[in-house]
Design a protein around this motif. Sequence first.
Motif, PDB file in Angstrom:
ATOM      1  N   PRO C 123       0.805  -1.229   0.000  1.00  0.00           N
ATOM      2  CA  PRO C 123       0.000   0.000   0.000  1.00  0.00           C
ATOM      3  C   PRO C 123       0.837   1.278   0.000  1.00  0.00           C
ATOM      4  O   PRO C 123       0.480   2.238  -0.702  1.00  0.00           O
ATOM      5  CB  PRO C 123      -0.836  -0.111   1.282  1.00  0.00           C
ATOM      6  CG  PRO C 123      -0.270  -1.241   2.062  1.00  0.00           C
ATOM      7  CD  PRO C 123       0.437  -2.123   1.092  1.00  0.00           C
ATOM      8  N   MET C 124       1.944   1.315   0.739  1.00  0.00           N
ATOM      9  CA  MET C 124       2.713   2.548   0.801  1.00  0.00           C
ATOM     10  C   MET C 124       3.436   2.811  -0.520  1.00  0.00           C
ATOM     11  O   MET C 124       3.606   3.966  -0.934  1.00  0.00           O
ATOM     12  CB  MET C 124       3.703   2.516   1.970  1.00  0.00           C
ATOM     13  CG  MET C 124       3.055   2.566   3.344  1.00  0.00           C
ATOM     14  SD  MET C 124       1.909   3.959   3.590  1.00  0.00           S
ATOM     15  CE  MET C 124       3.060   5.323   3.769  1.00  0.00           C
ATOM     16  N   ALA C 125       3.851   1.742  -1.202  1.00  0.00           N
ATOM     17  CA  ALA C 125       4.475   1.922  -2.511  1.00  0.00           C
ATOM     18  C   ALA C 125       3.433   2.381  -3.527  1.00  0.00           C
ATOM     19  O   ALA C 125       3.704   3.224  -4.389  1.00  0.00           O
ATOM     20  CB  ALA C 125       5.128   0.622  -2.967  1.00  0.00           C
ATOM     21  N   ALA C 126       2.226   1.835  -3.409  1.00  0.00           N
ATOM     22  CA  ALA C 126       1.140   2.261  -4.296  1.00  0.00           C
ATOM     23  C   ALA C 126       0.852   3.742  -4.083  1.00  0.00           C
ATOM     24  O   ALA C 126       0.590   4.488  -5.031  1.00  0.00           O
ATOM     25  CB  ALA C 126      -0.108   1.418  -4.023  1.00  0.00           C
ATOM     26  N   THR C 194       8.818   6.478  -0.522  1.00  0.00           N
ATOM     27  CA  THR C 194       9.592   6.465  -1.753  1.00  0.00           C
ATOM     28  C   THR C 194       9.554   5.074  -2.356  1.00  0.00           C
ATOM     29  O   THR C 194       9.369   4.090  -1.655  1.00  0.00           O
ATOM     30  CB  THR C 194      11.059   6.839  -1.488  1.00  0.00           C
ATOM     31  OG1 THR C 194      11.597   5.897  -0.558  1.00  0.00           O
ATOM     32  CG2 THR C 194      11.175   8.233  -0.905  1.00  0.00           C
ATOM     33  N   LEU C 195       9.727   5.054  -3.649  1.00  0.00           N
ATOM     34  CA  LEU C 195       9.673   3.779  -4.358  1.00  0.00           C
ATOM     35  C   LEU C 195      10.824   3.726  -5.363  1.00  0.00           C
ATOM     36  O   LEU C 195      10.974   4.608  -6.194  1.00  0.00           O
ATOM     37  CB  LEU C 195       8.324   3.664  -5.089  1.00  0.00           C
ATOM     38  CG  LEU C 195       8.156   2.507  -6.066  1.00  0.00           C
ATOM     39  CD1 LEU C 195       8.311   1.163  -5.353  1.00  0.00           C
ATOM     40  CD2 LEU C 195       6.779   2.582  -6.733  1.00  0.00           C
ATOM     41  N   THR C 223      10.337   1.793  -0.223  1.00  0.00           N
ATOM     42  CA  THR C 223      10.120   0.476  -0.826  1.00  0.00           C
ATOM     43  C   THR C 223      11.047   0.317  -2.018  1.00  0.00           C
ATOM     44  O   THR C 223      11.224   1.252  -2.803  1.00  0.00           O
ATOM     45  CB  THR C 223       8.662   0.338  -1.306  1.00  0.00           C
ATOM     46  OG1 THR C 223       7.796   0.701  -0.234  1.00  0.00           O
ATOM     47  CG2 THR C 223       8.354  -1.085  -1.743  1.00  0.00           C
ATOM     48  N   ALA C 224      11.633  -0.849  -2.135  1.00  0.00           N
ATOM     49  CA  ALA C 224      12.437  -1.152  -3.323  1.00  0.00           C
ATOM     50  C   ALA C 224      11.926  -2.442  -3.934  1.00  0.00           C
ATOM     51  O   ALA C 224      11.721  -3.428  -3.228  1.00  0.00           O
ATOM     52  CB  ALA C 224      13.907  -1.283  -2.959  1.00  0.00           C
ATOM     53  N   LEU C 225      11.678  -2.408  -5.234  1.00  0.00           N
ATOM     54  CA  LEU C 225      11.292  -3.616  -5.958  1.00  0.00           C
ATOM     55  C   LEU C 225      12.455  -3.958  -6.865  1.00  0.00           C
ATOM     56  O   LEU C 225      12.812  -3.171  -7.743  1.00  0.00           O
ATOM     57  CB  LEU C 225      10.027  -3.366  -6.775  1.00  0.00           C
ATOM     58  CG  LEU C 225       8.851  -2.749  -6.002  1.00  0.00           C
ATOM     59  CD1 LEU C 225       7.679  -2.502  -6.938  1.00  0.00           C
ATOM     60  CD2 LEU C 225       8.437  -3.653  -4.854  1.00  0.00           C
ATOM     61  N   VAL C 226      13.057  -5.089  -6.625  1.00  0.00           N
ATOM     62  CA  VAL C 226      14.300  -5.427  -7.316  1.00  0.00           C
ATOM     63  C   VAL C 226      14.100  -6.706  -8.119  1.00  0.00           C
ATOM     64  O   VAL C 226      13.627  -7.707  -7.592  1.00  0.00           O
ATOM     65  CB  VAL C 226      15.453  -5.617  -6.300  1.00  0.00           C
ATOM     66  CG1 VAL C 226      16.762  -5.885  -7.026  1.00  0.00           C
ATOM     67  CG2 VAL C 226      15.570  -4.411  -5.387  1.00  0.00           C
ATOM     68  N   GLU C 227      14.468  -6.636  -9.376  1.00  0.00           N
ATOM     69  CA  GLU C 227      14.316  -7.801 -10.237  1.00  0.00           C
ATOM     70  C   GLU C 227      15.698  -8.254 -10.679  1.00  0.00           C
ATOM     71  O   GLU C 227      16.479  -7.448 -11.202  1.00  0.00           O
ATOM     72  CB  GLU C 227      13.487  -7.383 -11.444  1.00  0.00           C
ATOM     73  CG  GLU C 227      12.701  -8.499 -12.066  1.00  0.00           C
ATOM     74  CD  GLU C 227      11.935  -7.972 -13.277  1.00  0.00           C
ATOM     75  OE1 GLU C 227      11.014  -7.166 -13.066  1.00  0.00           O
ATOM     76  OE2 GLU C 227      12.300  -8.351 -14.400  1.00  0.00           O
ATOM     77  N   ARG C 247      10.289   2.433   7.777  1.00  0.00           N
ATOM     78  CA  ARG C 247      10.277   1.068   7.246  1.00  0.00           C
ATOM     79  C   ARG C 247      11.011   1.021   5.912  1.00  0.00           C
ATOM     80  O   ARG C 247      10.739   1.808   5.004  1.00  0.00           O
ATOM     81  CB  ARG C 247       8.834   0.641   7.036  1.00  0.00           C
ATOM     82  CG  ARG C 247       8.664  -0.576   6.108  1.00  0.00           C
ATOM     83  CD  ARG C 247       7.652  -1.473   6.683  1.00  0.00           C
ATOM     84  NE  ARG C 247       6.904  -2.251   5.757  1.00  0.00           N
ATOM     85  CZ  ARG C 247       6.037  -3.189   6.172  1.00  0.00           C
ATOM     86  NH1 ARG C 247       5.858  -3.412   7.445  1.00  0.00           N
ATOM     87  NH2 ARG C 247       5.361  -3.891   5.304  1.00  0.00           N
ATOM     88  N   PHE C 248      11.965   0.115   5.833  1.00  0.00           N
ATOM     89  CA  PHE C 248      12.585  -0.219   4.554  1.00  0.00           C
ATOM     90  C   PHE C 248      11.998  -1.549   4.113  1.00  0.00           C
ATOM     91  O   PHE C 248      12.175  -2.556   4.781  1.00  0.00           O
ATOM     92  CB  PHE C 248      14.104  -0.347   4.694  1.00  0.00           C
ATOM     93  CG  PHE C 248      14.823   0.967   4.637  1.00  0.00           C
ATOM     94  CD1 PHE C 248      15.095   1.554   3.415  1.00  0.00           C
ATOM     95  CD2 PHE C 248      15.208   1.625   5.797  1.00  0.00           C
ATOM     96  CE1 PHE C 248      15.758   2.779   3.341  1.00  0.00           C
ATOM     97  CE2 PHE C 248      15.863   2.850   5.741  1.00  0.00           C
ATOM     98  CZ  PHE C 248      16.138   3.428   4.516  1.00  0.00           C
ATOM     99  N   GLU C 249      11.292  -1.532   3.017  1.00  0.00           N
ATOM    100  CA  GLU C 249      10.716  -2.780   2.513  1.00  0.00           C
ATOM    101  C   GLU C 249      11.388  -3.105   1.181  1.00  0.00           C
ATOM    102  O   GLU C 249      11.343  -2.310   0.242  1.00  0.00           O
ATOM    103  CB  GLU C 249       9.206  -2.636   2.342  1.00  0.00           C
ATOM    104  CG  GLU C 249       8.565  -3.886   1.788  1.00  0.00           C
ATOM    105  CD  GLU C 249       7.060  -3.965   2.046  1.00  0.00           C
ATOM    106  OE1 GLU C 249       6.537  -3.116   2.804  1.00  0.00           O
ATOM    107  OE2 GLU C 249       6.427  -4.872   1.485  1.00  0.00           O
ATOM    108  N   THR C 250      12.003  -4.254   1.128  1.00  0.00           N
ATOM    109  CA  THR C 250      12.711  -4.657  -0.085  1.00  0.00           C
ATOM    110  C   THR C 250      12.088  -5.937  -0.617  1.00  0.00           C
ATOM    111  O   THR C 250      11.961  -6.911   0.116  1.00  0.00           O
ATOM    112  CB  THR C 250      14.204  -4.909   0.217  1.00  0.00           C
ATOM    113  OG1 THR C 250      14.723  -3.790   0.918  1.00  0.00           O
ATOM    114  CG2 THR C 250      14.985  -5.137  -1.055  1.00  0.00           C
ATOM    115  N   ARG C 251      11.678  -5.878  -1.860  1.00  0.00           N
ATOM    116  CA  ARG C 251      11.111  -7.082  -2.489  1.00  0.00           C
ATOM    117  C   ARG C 251      12.024  -7.502  -3.624  1.00  0.00           C
ATOM    118  O   ARG C 251      12.246  -6.752  -4.561  1.00  0.00           O
ATOM    119  CB  ARG C 251       9.702  -6.799  -3.004  1.00  0.00           C
ATOM    120  CG  ARG C 251       8.776  -6.508  -1.874  1.00  0.00           C
ATOM    121  CD  ARG C 251       7.361  -6.269  -2.336  1.00  0.00           C
ATOM    122  NE  ARG C 251       6.493  -6.542  -1.216  1.00  0.00           N
ATOM    123  CZ  ARG C 251       5.513  -7.449  -1.210  1.00  0.00           C
ATOM    124  NH1 ARG C 251       5.249  -8.143  -2.288  1.00  0.00           N
ATOM    125  NH2 ARG C 251       4.810  -7.651  -0.126  1.00  0.00           N
TER     126      ARG C 251
END
Lengths: 508, 255, 416
Positions: C123-126, C194-195, C223-227, C247-251
Amino acid sequence: MADDLRVKDSIDKDTVAAAKALESDNYEAGFSTDIETEFAPQGLSPDTVRFISSKKEEPEWLLEWRLKAYERWLTMEEPDWAMVQYDPVKYQDIHYYAAPKAGAKYDSIDDVPEEILETYKKLGIPLREAEVLLGVEGAAETAAAARETPRVAVDAVFDSVSVATTFREELKQAGVIFMSISEAVHEHPELVKKYLGSVVPQSDNFFATLNSAVFSDGTFVYVPPGVRCPMELSTYFRMNAENTGQFERTLIVADKGAYVSYLEGCTAPMRDENQLHAAVVELVALDDAEIKYSTVQNWWPGDENGKGGIYNFVTKRGDCRGVRSKISWTQVETGSAVTWKYPSCVLRGDDSVGEFYSIAVTNGRQMADTGTKMIHLGQRTRSRIISKGISAGRSDNTYRGLVSIHGKAEQARNFTQCDSLLIGGDCGAHTVPYVENRCADAQLEHEATTTKLSEDQLFYVRQRGIGEEEAVALLVNGFVRDVLQHLPMEFAVEAQSLLKVSLEGSVG
Amino acid sequence: MPVMLELKDLIASVGDDEPKTILNGLSLNVPFGEVHAIMGPNGAGKSTLSYVLTGRHGYDVLSGKALLDGDDLLEMDPEARAAAGLFLSFQYPVEIPGVPVMTFVRTAMNAQRAVRGEPEISAPDFIKQARLVANELKLTPDMLMRPLNVGFSGGEKKRLEIFQMRMLEPRFAILDETDSGLDIDALRTVAEGVNVLRDEKRGMLVITHYQRLLDYIKPDKVHVLSAGRIITSGGPELALRLEKEGYDGIVGEAA
Amino acid sequence: MAINIPELRQKFSNPGIAELDLIARYASLPEDERRGRMFDAFAETGLPGRRVEGWRWTDVEAAAARLDGTVAPVVVPALSQPHDATVFALSPTELETPEQLPDGILVHRRDVVPALAEAENIPMAALAGSLCQYKDNAASIVIEITAPLSAPVYVNWVGQSADTNFSRLAIVVRSGASLDLVESYCGGASLSSTLVELKLEDNADVRRSLFHAGDAHEIMTATALVELAANARFVQTILSLGSLLSRFETRIGHTGTGSNATLNAAYLCGADRHCDITTFVRHGAPSCVTRQMTKGAVLAGGRGVFQGKFLVPRTIGQFTDADMQHQALLLEKGAEVFAKPELEIYADDVECAHGNTSGALDDEQLFYMRQRGIPLSRARALLTEAFVSEALASASPAVRDALHDTAREFLSEMHG
């Protein structure tokens, strides 16, 4: 007598034959008993609750208590956070009460219909005192046989009604109260009133609240101060009638300095439809008391396509109310289509100890979401969690746990180990631990691993001439050894063979 | 010589919850310049004595006194005792991951110096001295870069204890079973390291179960500790007698 | 066609003041379908609170209600820039770039709002995605790395004091390229999200080092989305000193065979600081490796949260090798540490493990140090520093010492 001694041996033949007939050779307990049964009207309403209460000639306070739970239940939602999926339970299609028609209460064990006794006999449950004394449980070739003959007092619950309790006289002399909870309501109302719902409140959760409204029977144990219960106590639950739910309620109180070891076994016949089992178990340990609660759960898991089987939605909780008290849960879960079960300890008393030892095996289409909660409130409270999950077939097996250290639980300790073993590439193994530490001088440690059954080990064992199924059983037994050793000996033997049966067909 | 370490009627217990009395009226004087050995059977209270003197939590002195050069040790925090010159070579040195030996010793050294109002040791001086001492004790420079005691063998840990002792140059050292786990060569190395520090301004208490160490670190006096008190004292010959006759005889005799 | 605010409000259940502000803010932006989808995804939970799984210990909703909008956060100094770094400053309105970009770095400004996959799960990244809008109609910024870079890239996430900060940045690292990325999150906005979307192509190599510190009037989520494509290597190191809520959220998505991820973090929480390190790693390709080490130290009134999850899907996740460790110290009474190390495994030929410990400093180690003359407070600081530094060892050499120094400084101010 020779025949009696061989009861255990004869199960295999009988049940294997029965199971074969039903084209499922993985379930030894899957036969039903043909007896006349009295049902409550189908569905759940205040009238159902009144019907159950009046059948049991309950006092007014208990009826009120049930009705209050019923009202509450109507406002609650079924939990959906567990990693299980199942067809919705049709709460209005269930019979909330089923009793053998000859009457709920037998004056003597001889009045119990022979078919029922036969059922238990087939299950290898020694009901008659004579059989127990002769040690029917321990087949000659088992390790248990080498030891002193185990003596186990049994309360057998058949659908909704407790049918027989053995060893009552002897227990009475020791001051131990061991009877069905519906009898206890009449004979020891003060104790039941004091402790019922004191660990699992009526409003605790959806299934526990349902149970509070409709619980049919179950076991009551009270061990007075300073008494070490002279034998293992045991209840054997069996669901027999069609379209029934089982809602037993067990309450065990160990007063100051008392000790009791309690065993619980469960089976149900194979049926195409799902059956609901929503039990509540409450344990209370006062100062210096110890309760050891062991379960071997072998409810019908459904067939290999996921048809039928028991929904095992159980609330079990122990309250270490007194200082230096100890509650230990040991479970071997091999049955049920869906399991939702978290035997827990509230460590209220200073220096109290909670333990959870679990083996959960899933195969076929089974889904198990099980674990424990250790709530540390008192100082120097300690808990230990050892969980071994084994997944095979197309099953899913989840460990879910909570360790919560409150701010005043100084010097609390927890050690958790949960290991998962995968057999085959179509199953799932999951670990979901929640760890909350609010106390600076508590120490918590958690380890978890997920691995597959080692091909190297399997090959090594087979190279030595051991067949594949046997080899798997051997390795799995090694994997779960830490837990097995916490079971009473005769149960451990039963559990080992159960593991083997549950995992049949999982390799190759 | 005047008394350096003075212990008088020490009664001490161990354990927070159910305290157990381990020292039972222990009295002992070690004069300046002397090395005393304390011997005794298992459970006599030898390690308890070393922890009581260095102020470990959970070791409570119920009565009696312990003075180092007239200063009351029992009033001080462990680090203050260390700064006063009291050093314990641990029987089981603890592993401290992430803290290299060099960092640790230098931190300790400067902390002690600060308390004593002395200037900090400069980095080059420290390194020079550390290399010198390490070399004498057959410790490699690489070992000094590693985290304290982590991955060291039993013998290496003991040598590292003596290394620290040499670097910190305490006025009074307690060696708690420093010989355990050492082979004969290591024993000699350790003993030599200890003997370097013997002079008329220092004192030592050597706690040991066996006489062997005392061949290399010659004590001025030997005390036998049993059930929390000194039951007999004598010269170095007492240690030899103990070795020959065992503790039973002497303990029985004294009782 | 104007955005209808009452209609938007309907999508939230009981929107709080902070959420009403966000609705108004959203309504002021140019209408865009993808932006709308992201905002709808955010509206599902609103600012997530303790009833939302994954946010039970990091309650943004409650923290936002507690924020007094009249007190502006004190801006903490950013992590100092490595001397040779290429420096970008990303404010909510613009990416400031150096006049001359070194070879191998391209910056693209696009007027299309990029979609956000699985927005409903984050939700926060959205929220960041739906409210990010740069000036001159730039809706997204992409930094493209086309070659191995010789110097670090430094991104400073600049907030606008007292207000909100929603930024989004995409970084693409082309096949065989490498990037030493340093980011400082000391924005000082009262509410920021931040995203970063980071895509590593085959054999790409990225080292990402992050620093965050904020004061007690600041809610930040990053938030980080890493591929990770085949054989890509990704090493991430975080040092967070927390803020009112952080919060640091890393996916991480392992999408190509043989990719390798290291996820390390250290958090140090003083009073009124909350640090949350959340990770989700999907082993969506065979033979991928994940190594994860999170270390935390918390003082009275601080809260540390660690949530880690490995998901190993059936078949494609075979030969996964993944290990997750979280270790935390509660240094004072009143410190709190919550952890949820999770495994969800559907493939059998895997090695997955996790470990979690929390507790006080070791008494024996403390006594040993004190026996050598090190004062208690110093011994505690030294041991704690040694404890957390293991997680910082993987940081970029360009900032490793600075991160260690920051940690040391924090600990030396700690009372014994």
